[in-house]
Design an enzyme around this catalytic site. Structure first.
Site, mmCIF file in Angstrom:
data_model
loop_
_atom_site.group_PDB
_atom_site.id
_atom_site.type_symbol
_atom_site.label_atom_id
_atom_site.label_comp_id
_atom_site.label_asym_id
_atom_site.label_seq_id
_atom_site.Cartn_x
_atom_site.Cartn_y
_atom_site.Cartn_z
ATOM 1 N N SER A 125 -48.201 1.222 30.709
ATOM 2 C CA SER A 125 -47.907 0.095 31.616
ATOM 3 C C SER A 125 -47.499 -1.192 30.909
ATOM 4 O O SER A 125 -47.651 -2.269 31.461
ATOM 5 C CB SER A 125 -49.072 -0.154 32.578
ATOM 6 O OG SER A 125 -50.207 -0.525 31.867
ATOM 7 N N THR A 158 -52.039 -3.164 30.979
ATOM 8 C CA THR A 158 -51.371 -4.460 30.908
ATOM 9 C C THR A 158 -52.116 -5.287 29.881
ATOM 10 O O THR A 158 -53.337 -5.342 29.911
ATOM 11 C CB THR A 158 -51.479 -5.182 32.276
ATOM 12 O OG1 THR A 158 -50.650 -4.519 33.197
ATOM 13 C CG2 THR A 158 -51.083 -6.653 32.180
ATOM 14 N N THR A 192 -46.390 -6.677 31.047
ATOM 15 C CA THR A 192 -46.677 -5.447 31.804
ATOM 16 C C THR A 192 -45.403 -4.802 32.326
ATOM 17 O O THR A 192 -44.369 -5.474 32.462
ATOM 18 C CB THR A 192 -47.582 -5.782 33.017
ATOM 19 O OG1 THR A 192 -48.037 -4.571 33.624
ATOM 20 C CG2 THR A 192 -46.856 -6.600 34.076
ATOM 21 N N ARG A 244 -40.774 -5.117 43.324
ATOM 22 C CA ARG A 244 -42.166 -5.581 43.398
ATOM 23 C C ARG A 244 -42.558 -6.322 42.103
ATOM 24 O O ARG A 244 -42.290 -5.875 41.007
ATOM 25 C CB ARG A 244 -43.099 -4.397 43.615
ATOM 26 C CG ARG A 244 -44.585 -4.741 43.700
ATOM 27 C CD ARG A 244 -45.281 -4.592 42.364
ATOM 28 N NE ARG A 244 -46.713 -4.896 42.470
ATOM 29 C CZ ARG A 244 -47.497 -5.069 41.410
ATOM 30 N NH1 ARG A 244 -47.011 -4.958 40.186
ATOM 31 N NH2 ARG A 244 -48.777 -5.345 41.561
ATOM 32 N N VAL A 245 -43.210 -7.450 42.254
ATOM 33 C CA VAL A 245 -43.752 -8.181 41.107
ATOM 34 C C VAL A 245 -45.230 -8.422 41.365
ATOM 35 O O VAL A 245 -45.618 -8.760 42.486
ATOM 36 C CB VAL A 245 -43.020 -9.529 40.905
ATOM 37 C CG1 VAL A 245 -43.676 -10.352 39.805
ATOM 38 C CG2 VAL A 245 -41.546 -9.292 40.568
ATOM 39 N N GLY A 246 -46.038 -8.230 40.345
ATOM 40 C CA GLY A 246 -47.482 -8.454 40.489
ATOM 41 C C GLY A 246 -47.898 -9.810 39.948
ATOM 42 O O GLY A 246 -47.111 -10.769 39.914
ATOM 43 N N ASP A 247 -49.129 -9.873 39.513
ATOM 44 C CA ASP A 247 -49.698 -11.137 39.051
ATOM 45 C C ASP A 247 -49.283 -11.520 37.637
ATOM 46 O O ASP A 247 -49.279 -12.708 37.287
ATOM 47 C CB ASP A 247 -51.230 -11.029 39.061
ATOM 48 C CG ASP A 247 -51.705 -9.913 38.127
ATOM 49 O OD1 ASP A 247 -51.154 -8.791 38.209
ATOM 50 O OD2 ASP A 247 -52.601 -10.158 37.303
ATOM 51 N N THR A 269 -55.983 -8.308 34.710
ATOM 52 C CA THR A 269 -55.339 -7.008 34.755
ATOM 53 C C THR A 269 -55.842 -6.313 36.017
ATOM 54 O O THR A 269 -56.872 -6.692 36.562
ATOM 55 C CB THR A 269 -55.658 -6.175 33.491
ATOM 56 O OG1 THR A 269 -55.015 -4.901 33.591
ATOM 57 C CG2 THR A 269 -57.142 -5.973 33.290
ATOM 58 N N GLY A 270 -55.088 -5.322 36.469
ATOM 59 C CA GLY A 270 -55.511 -4.622 37.681
ATOM 60 C C GLY A 270 -54.528 -4.850 38.810
ATOM 61 O O GLY A 270 -53.376 -5.210 38.578
ATOM 62 N N GLY A 313 -52.411 -6.437 40.993
ATOM 63 C CA GLY A 313 -51.907 -7.799 40.963
ATOM 64 C C GLY A 313 -51.933 -8.498 42.307
ATOM 65 O O GLY A 313 -52.138 -9.719 42.380
#
Ligand code: ASP
Length: 333
Positions: free
Chosen positions: A90, A192, A210, A220-223, A243-244, A246
């Site tokens: 990841s 990440t 990440t 899609r974009v996470g945190d 991490t995790g 997002g």
């Protein structure tokens, strides 16, 4: 009341030990930064903390710091190790792709002056952490996304390369047979990297990189690349990284929250615990199927880590030792 007079008055009335910023909250002048900056104890400098089992990345960052390098160079060099590690599923090259088979990377970096740079949804460029740094240092912006970020990277001399390895392609093809999209995080297995470092001068910087959720929706974009979500640093207070899943980190602005809690006097450990509490204590929130983990460090070099579930760990370089340490966690049942 003029600031100087107020402070003078405060000290004669026995409030002399109150910091400048807290005194200023009682008058109508703009808030100042906390001038009573805490020095990092000499014994703990330099130090590095990073999410997951990231021995080599942390060792690399620590080497930069031990040679007298600054925290920003350290976190960038450390994160590059994971981006180049094709086995990491990841981060960087070998990161699992989106549902269409495209590897897209997100990264951000923040220095001790409170400057920040990020790239989102970048294809074909491995060292996105270094691209994020270029955004911070060479543009008037803080974020570049998608094709624009890729073009910027190429213009800055980064090489385009295929980020999908044989192994990640096979895993994606297998996933496609059923195409079951569950935006959850496998509790034991994601990596990440979020990294925070304090250099010999006591300055703090952080970085986070990440490939995001495996088989995510395109776009899609996470945190991880979002300021205050996956990373936040305030050189007068400390830093935090996540991490995790997002989406859950973003809804609670987790890393910013942790730094603000530390500013209010919470230890890094208690601040991480409260940030996890904000997620798991939401009414009706079923946290059984997803993981979130936080790391934090304050200006004194104290650290904290906390996750929802077991199996989150972090690497800590302190007092010249680099150790992988299991994090404490919320869900003990
Ligand atoms: N936080 C990352 C994201 O949501 C995923 C991870 O930590 O593995 O994109």
């Amino acid at each position: 009341m003029k600031r100087r007079n107020f402070i003078k008055k405060a000290s004669v009335t026995g409030l002399g030990l109150v910091t400048v910023s807290s005194v200023l909250t009682h008058c109508d002048e703009p808030l100042a930064r906390n001038k009573k900056v805490i020095a990092v104890a000499d014994g703990v400098k330099p130090m590095v903390i990073a999410t997951w089992k990231t021995d080599l990345a942390v060792e690399t960052a620590a080497k930069v710091l031990e040679k007298g390098g600054n925290a920003l160079d350290a976190v960038e060099q450390g994160c590059r190790i994971e981006e180049a590690n094709e086995k990491g599923k990841s981060v960087g090259k070998g990161g699992l792709p989106d549902r269409d088979g495209n590897v897209t990377l997100d990264a951000c970096i923040m220095n001790d002056k409170g400057d920040y740079g990020a790239v989102l949804g970048v294809k074909n460029i491995k060292h996105v952490i270094s691209v994020a740094r270029k955004v911070m240092e060479d543009t008037p912006h803080v974020m570049l996304v998608g094709d624009g970020a890729e073009q910027f990277a190429v213009a800055k001399g980064f090489k385009r390369e295929n980020l999908l390895t044989e192994a990640s392609k096979k895993a994606w093809q297998k996933w496609k047979e059923k195409s079951e999209y569950k935006p959850i995080i496998n509790i034991e297995n994601h990596d990440t990297i979020g990294m925070l470092a304090i250099d010999k001068k006591g300055n703090i910087s952080g970085a986070c990189t990440t490939s995001g959720l495996a088989y995510k929706m395109p776009g899609r974009v996470g945190d991880s690349p979002i300021i205050g979500g996956g990373l936040f640093v305030d050189n007068e207070v400390g830093g935090a990284s996540a991490t995790g899943l997002g989406e859950e980190v973003l809804k609670t602005v987790g890393s910013f929250l942790i730094v603000e809690l530390m500013r209010q006097g919470k230890s890094p450990q208690k601040a991480c615990e409260e940030a996890i509490g904000r997620i798991v204590n939401k009414p009706g929130k079923d946290f059984r199927n997803f993981q979130v983990g936080y790391i934090a460090v304050n200006k004194k070099g104290e650290t904290g880590a906390y996750s929802i579930h077991k199996y989150f760990s972090y690497n800590l370089y302190k007092n010249k030792e680099n150790k992988n340490i299991p994090s404490d966690f919320y869900n003990k049942v």
